[in-house]
Design a protein around this motif. Structure first.
Motif, mmCIF file in Angstrom:
data_model
loop_
_atom_site.group_PDB
_atom_site.id
_atom_site.type_symbol
_atom_site.label_atom_id
_atom_site.label_comp_id
_atom_site.label_asym_id
_atom_site.label_seq_id
_atom_site.Cartn_x
_atom_site.Cartn_y
_atom_site.Cartn_z
ATOM 1 N N ASP A 1 0.812 -1.222 0.000
ATOM 2 C CA ASP A 1 0.000 0.000 0.000
ATOM 3 C C ASP A 1 0.835 1.257 0.000
ATOM 4 O OD1 ASP A 1 -0.928 0.230 3.508
ATOM 5 O OD2 ASP A 1 0.901 -0.467 2.551
ATOM 6 N N ASN B 1 2.173 6.115 3.727
ATOM 7 C CA ASN B 1 1.848 4.911 4.480
ATOM 8 C C ASN B 1 2.067 5.132 5.974
ATOM 9 O OD1 ASN B 1 1.139 2.070 4.653
ATOM 10 N ND2 ASN B 1 3.283 1.722 5.170
ATOM 11 N N LYS C 1 -0.634 5.218 9.487
ATOM 12 C CA LYS C 1 -0.409 4.366 10.651
ATOM 13 C C LYS C 1 -0.153 5.198 11.908
ATOM 14 C CE LYS C 1 1.284 0.322 8.125
ATOM 15 N NZ LYS C 1 2.410 -0.597 7.904
ATOM 16 N N ARG D 1 -3.465 6.731 13.249
ATOM 17 C CA ARG D 1 -4.229 5.712 13.975
ATOM 18 C C ARG D 1 -3.672 5.492 15.379
ATOM 19 N NH1 ARG D 1 -2.584 0.177 11.784
ATOM 20 N NH2 ARG D 1 -0.724 0.896 12.902
ATOM 21 N N ASP E 1 -5.220 4.314 9.179
ATOM 22 C CA ASP E 1 -5.105 2.924 8.763
ATOM 23 C C ASP E 1 -6.019 2.100 9.681
ATOM 24 O OD1 ASP E 1 -4.351 0.280 8.257
ATOM 25 O OD2 ASP E 1 -2.292 0.865 7.755
ATOM 26 N N LEU E 2 -7.046 1.502 9.132
ATOM 27 C CA LEU E 2 -8.052 0.812 9.932
ATOM 28 C C LEU E 2 -7.651 -0.609 10.308
ATOM 29 C CD1 LEU E 2 -11.289 2.019 8.093
ATOM 30 C CD2 LEU E 2 -10.221 2.952 10.162
ATOM 31 N N ARG E 3 -6.497 -1.060 9.861
ATOM 32 C CA ARG E 3 -6.030 -2.385 10.255
ATOM 33 C C ARG E 3 -5.453 -2.346 11.662
ATOM 34 N NH1 ARG E 3 -2.021 -3.164 5.292
ATOM 35 N NH2 ARG E 3 -1.564 -1.063 6.069
ATOM 36 N N LEU E 4 -5.547 -3.471 12.356
ATOM 37 C CA LEU E 4 -4.965 -3.560 13.693
ATOM 38 C C LEU E 4 -3.454 -3.428 13.613
ATOM 39 C CD1 LEU E 4 -7.020 -6.490 15.292
ATOM 40 C CD2 LEU E 4 -7.177 -4.046 15.828
ATOM 41 N N ARG F 1 0.507 -3.869 14.484
ATOM 42 C CA ARG F 1 1.391 -4.837 15.110
ATOM 43 C C ARG F 1 1.999 -4.199 16.351
ATOM 44 N NH1 ARG F 1 5.027 -6.101 9.943
ATOM 45 N NH2 ARG F 1 4.729 -3.845 9.842
#
Length: 464
Positions: free
Chosen positions: A3, A94, A98, A101, A232-235, A237
């Motif tokens: 991405d 990118n 992140k 978020r 960024d809506l992903r969990l 790390r």
């Protein structure tokens, strides 16, 4: 990973064009937003003043604590703006998404901790500040509601800081204006209880603030997720989350400490003022609100220096940073001195806007004529501190603000009040801020001279 290549690159809009125009474009909407916030704060004060001197004094006692917690969040916001603006300048979209978020996740964590600790420490903290037993129940009722509504106060401030990092100050300003309009509309309904509304008095002022800020939460999150697509809506790390927390906190913690020092300093000053009586505390609180309103233009300009410095530093445009500092400090001084002259001439009529109490009016008029001569120098201090944050030297800002209060303003105000009386308190406070402003001006000019060549070729390190 993939991405990073398909996301559109976000343009660093502050690295080109006229510097005065860029700063005015940044500061102008901030002025509108800050005016909106100040107006509803003034409306709160005016309505509460109509309830009585005890209620006005209770609200005045809450200012340092509310501002201290607000300072913590503002410091976090400074860290978000500084880091994000540098990343935007370097072109890493990118990492922008992140970090935004994870900054919001960090704000949620701080809200939970601060709310619990705050509610448990209301009585001992305000007794330490000199609140007597007649005023304490009023303070307790106000602060309990305020602490419970902290999520609606804190998270939007961090979200708006992320939006400002892009160079867009219009959207955060619009959100602040909407919140202020809602606050002003609801305020008299919940404070005085006309028609079928409950008369909540001082607690109504607190509840109105929470309701209006809940709206800002919805609006700021909508802008970040749908329009700017900055989250960024992903969990995340775990290692990534820790790394981004560290990036924000490396600037945010010292910046938060810097922000907190100011209300802590005013808490000490309020404690000293309590020795002069309830009327003096009421006047000092109203005067503080008035000075905040008068200083909104240089404060907006100071706030603009963080994204301006960050984007230009990230893009290696050090010469623009140096020129921006010179323009901002000179403007802050001239504006502050001009504003003081206008207020000093109209001191008594201005004081009467806040309260009909003749004793409070007399004290507030004296404060305007003596204490507020510091405004131009306070503006220089604000611009310098925000610039240090943008230059990734937040500890310099912390040291500057610590010196202002711990070494100058508080001791001079204390001994001035002890030896001369109320006039001495005001004069000592003003002298401390003037000296700090002179030191800040010399310091930032020296840093400019030393760092300008390095800044021209500067860049930020790659993400960890």
């Amino acid at each position: 990973m993939p991405d990073k290549h398909i996301l559109p690159k976000r343009r660093a809009i502050l690295t080109e064009g006229s510097i005065p125009r860029q700063l005015s474009n940044l500061a102008g909407p901030m002025v509108v937003g800050i005016v909106a916030v100040m107006v509803f704060n003034l409306v709160d004060t005016l309505y509460v003043a109509r309830l009585g001197t005890l209620e006005l004094a209770a609200m005045s006692f809450t200012f340092p604590v509310v501002n201290m917690i607000g300072g913590l969040v503002m410091g976090l916001g400074v860290g978000v703006t500084a880091v994000l603006s540098q990343i935007i300048g370097a072109g890493d979209e990118n990492r922008v998404r992140k970090l935004t978020r994870d900054a919001l996740l960090l704000s949620v964590t701080l809200v939970i901790i601060s709310s619990v600790v705050g509610i448990l420490t209301i009585d001992p903290l305000f007794r330490l500040m000199g609140v007597d037993e007649k005023v304490l129940p009023l303070v307790r009722g106000y602060m309990t509601i305020w602490y419970k509504g902290m999520p609606f106060l804190v998270i939007p401030m961090v979200g708006n800081a992320a939006i400002r990092a892009t160079g867009d100050t219009r959207t955060p300003a619009m959100i602040m204006v909407i919140s202020a309009v809602v606050n002003i509309a609801i305020d008299p309904l919940l404070i005085f209880g006309p028609w079928f509304f409950p008369r909540l008095e001082l607690q109504g002022a607190a509840l109105t603030t929470v309701i209006s800020r809940a709206l800002t939460l919805v609006l700021s999150l909508y802008v970040l997720t749908h329009r700017e697509k900055m989250i960024d809506l992903r969990l995340p790390r775990v290692r990534e989350l820790i790394s981004n927390f560290a990036s924000v906190l490396s600037i945010g913690l010292p910046a938060a400490l810097t922000q907190i020092i100011v209300p802590v300093g005013f808490a000490f000053l309020t404690r000293i003022m309590a020795g002069f009586g309830v009327e003096a505390v009421a006047a000092y609180g109203a005067g503080g609100r008035l000075m905040m309103f008068a200083m909104l233009v240089p404060m907006a300009l100071a706030t603009a220096m963080t994204p301006f410095t960050g984007q230009n530093w990230g893009a290696g445009q050090g010469a623009r940073v140096v020129q921006g500092i010179r323009i901002s400090t000179r403007f802050a001084l001239l504006y502050g001195l001009g504003c003081y002259l206008l207020l000093a001439i109209a001191a008594v009529p201005v004081a009467r806007i806040f309260t009909p109490d003749t004793a409070v009016v007399a004290i507030l008029a004296v404060m305007i004529r003596i204490n507020m001569i510091e405004m131009g120098f306070t503006g220089i201090v604000a611009v310098t501190a925000q610039t240090f944050n943008g230059l990734k030297r937040p500890l310099n800002a912390t040291l500057l603000i610590t010196m202002r209060f711990a070494l100058l303003v508080i001791p001079l105000a204390y001994f001035g009040g002890k030896w001369i009386g109320l006039n001495g308190f005001f004069a000592g406070s003003a002298l401390g801020s003037i000296v700090t402003g002179i030191v800040a001006w010399i310091w930032i000019r020296k840093v400019n001279a030393l760092e300008a060549p390095a800044l021209r070729n500067s860049s930020i390190p790659a993400a960890g």
